[in-house]
Every structure is written in structure tokens, then in C-alpha cells.
Enzyme design. Structure first.
Site, PDB file in Angstrom:
ATOM      1  CG  ASN A  83      43.319  36.562  46.140  1.00  0.00           C
ATOM      2  OD1 ASN A  83      43.718  35.776  47.017  1.00  0.00           O
ATOM      3  ND2 ASN A  83      42.313  36.125  45.466  1.00  0.00           N
ATOM      4  CE  LYS A 103      43.918  34.658  42.372  1.00  0.00           C
ATOM      5  NZ  LYS A 103      43.123  34.418  41.204  1.00  0.00           N
ATOM      6  CG  HIS A 154      38.341  34.686  44.779  1.00  0.00           C
ATOM      7  ND1 HIS A 154      38.518  33.895  43.699  1.00  0.00           N
ATOM      8  CD2 HIS A 154      38.910  35.745  44.408  1.00  0.00           C
ATOM      9  CE1 HIS A 154      39.228  34.351  43.015  1.00  0.00           C
ATOM     10  NE2 HIS A 154      39.622  35.511  43.293  1.00  0.00           N
ATOM     11  CD  GLU A 209      41.018  31.776  41.937  1.00  0.00           C
ATOM     12  OE1 GLU A 209      41.642  31.928  42.984  1.00  0.00           O
ATOM     13  OE2 GLU A 209      41.222  32.596  40.888  1.00  0.00           O
ATOM     14  CD  GLU A 253      37.752  39.326  41.780  1.00  0.00           C
ATOM     15  OE1 GLU A 253      39.093  39.651  41.736  1.00  0.00           O
ATOM     16  OE2 GLU A 253      37.900  38.004  42.524  1.00  0.00           O
ATOM     17  N   GLY A 281      42.828  35.964  35.901  1.00  0.00           N
ATOM     18  CA  GLY A 281      44.048  35.076  35.623  1.00  0.00           C
ATOM     19  C   GLY A 281      44.179  34.796  34.242  1.00  0.00           C
ATOM     20  CB  SER A 317      43.377  40.413  33.572  1.00  0.00           C
ATOM     21  OG  SER A 317      43.314  38.896  33.600  1.00  0.00           O
TER      22      SER A 317
END
Ligand code: PEP
Length: 264
Positions: free
Chosen positions: A11, A13, A99, A101, A171, A177, A223
């Protein structure tokens, strides 16, 4: 117990501009050719879907083109949005939905996420449905409850025959991240409960529910790097990964793909 082929997604992003995006796709396609052992997809930003798709096709790569988002309606007055048929036009095969985000930064709800899952499946796409708990939910002992609920909401109304095109990505939000990954044992435990939610919640058990749940692939994301991929992928219910930061460097991403290729 079915053998599940590992699946790893990159991904990208809101990173990688034109030539960089194409060069990254070319480098991964050149360095990793074992797509018979691992399903691989990359998710560039919208403006670069077409050139990245062309680069993958030119390289004769089995790497699939993925999109990070789309809108549920087929067309019309939805300024700024991109439809599934537009994605199909440029060769997209797989889409991300839910996702963290998009859930927690953009504000997408479980209701919208479920509409997206069903629209994408009805449109013939493969779907990666992302689920995962926030740190405060983990600390409150709600990890499995959140993951199972997001799985149930996300997959509500999905037909059994569509489930072969679903992958779930677990996730944990606190691991995305941040450089902190779930331990392999924690990931395995979460994946196992998510698989149970598919078997006995989305589908109501019995032979059919069990076989759908046993067949669905569950990626771990948060990560993942070349150095920790093998121990995560060694867990029985971890069927590959969804990779953010480490997918932006060809060598690092290929190290993760190689780790997935060794899982048998
Ligand atoms: C992601 O965004 O899906 C992700 C897992 O990111 P990272 O690998 O950077 O934690």
C-alpha cells in the site's frame, strides 16, 4: 485444512510520484517473479494507476494492480470521487476497503465500508477488507471484540460464492507506521478469532461456514519489514501481509515477498 496461498500487498498510500512509482513497480517485478507461490498486489495513488499497470504488464509480471479507494455509486454527481468501472478501465483487479486511515482519519463508517465491500464484489473485484483495534481498545481488552465486529459488519450480505475474492487484513492501528508490530503470538491470536468470526458469525458454522472460514486469507499489517516478516508469516493463521512503509523500497518489499514464498 485448505492450503492458503500467501498474499502480500504493498500500500503506497499518498507516496511515490510518476516516474518513481513506475520505477518501483518495475524493480519489484524484476526482482520477484515467484507469483506462483505468493499473490502480490501494489496500490499506487490514483494518478499513477495507469502507468504502473502498464509497467507491470510490460514486465510480464503476475503482480496485480490495486486501488486504495473508490466510491460506491456507479457514476454521477460525486465531485472528486472515482468509480469502480473507471478503475476497471485502467486494469485494477483488487481494492482496499476499511483501511484504518480511511476509518479513523477520513471518517468512513462500518455502513459505508460494507457498501463498498459489496459494490466491489458485485463489480468483479478482489477486496482486501482491513480491520484492527486502536491502542485504547487493546488496552481495554477489546481487541477481539473490535476485530470480530468489524469483520461481521464488513462482510454482512456477502454471498458464500463471493468469499474466494475476499482477503481480510488484520492491522492493529497502533502498529501502522509506528515501527511497533504485534508479536507473532498476538497476531496469530487475533487472526484465529477473525477466522472464527467468518466461520460462525458471517456464516453460521456447519460444514459450509467452516470451509469458507478455513479458506479465507488473513494478512497481517503493521510495521512489517524484511527482518520480522518470516516470524509473522510462520504463524498458522497469518497468510501474508499488507505492507505500508516497507513497500516503498523495492529491496525491502522483495525481502518480505521472499519470506512469504517460504511459508508452506
Ligand atoms: C498499512 O498502512 O497498511 C501499513 C501496514 O503500514 P506500515 O507497514 O507502514 O505499518
Amino acid at each position: 485444512m485448505p492450503t492458503r496461498k500467501p498474499f502480500v500487498g504493498g500500500n503506497w498510500k499518498m507516496n511515490q510520484h510518476g516516474a518513481e512509482a513506475v520505477a518501483l513497480a518495475e524493480a519489484v517485478a524484476k526482482k520477484f517473479t515467484a507469483t506462483d507461490k505468493v499473490d502480490v498486489a501494489v496500490f499506487p495513488a490514483f494518478p499513477y494507476l495507469a502507468p504502473v499497470g502498464q509497467a507491470l504488464a510490460k514486465a510480464g509480471s503476475g503482480i496485480k494492480l490495486g486501488a486504495q479507494d473508490f466510491y460506491v455509486e456507479p457514476n454521477g454527481a460525486f465531485t472528486g470521487e472515482v468509480s469502480l468501472s473507471m478503475l476497471k478501465d485502467v486494469g485494477v483487479k483488487v481494492v482496499l476497503v476499511g483501511h484504518s486511515e480511511r476509518r479513523h482519519v477520513i471518517g468512513e463508517t462500518d455502513v459505508l465500508i460494507n457498501r463498498k465491500v459489496r459494490a466491489a464484489l458485485d463489480g468483479g473485484f478482489e477486496v482486501i477488507l482491513c480491520v484492527g483495534e486502536k491502542l485504547e481498545q487493546r488496552e481495554a481488552g477489546m481487541t477481539d471484540c473490535v476485530n470480530m465486529a468489524q469483520t461481521l459488519y464488513g462482510l454482512g450480505g456477502v454471498k458464500p460464492e463471493q468469499m474466494a475474492r475476499i482477503t481480510i487484513a488484520y492491522e492493529p492501528v497502533w502498529a501502522i507506521g509506528t515501527g511497533k508490530n504485534a508479536t507473532p503470538i498476538d497476531a496469530q491470536s487475533a487472526h484465529w478469532r477473525i477466522r472464527d468470526a467468518v466461520k460462525y458469525g458471517v456464516f453460521t458454522g456447519g460444514e459450509k461456514g467452516e470451509s469458507i472460514g478455513n479458506a479465507v486469507r488473513i494478512q497481517y499489517g503493521g510495521s512489517v519489514k524484511g527482518s520480522n516478516a518470516a516470524e509473522l508469516f510462520a504463524q498458522p493463521d497469518v497468510d501474508g501481509g499488507l505492507i505500508g512503509g516497507a513497500s516503498l523500497k523495492a529491496d525491502e518489499f522483495v525481502a518480505i515477498l521472499d519470506a512469504a514464498a517460504k511459508k508452506q
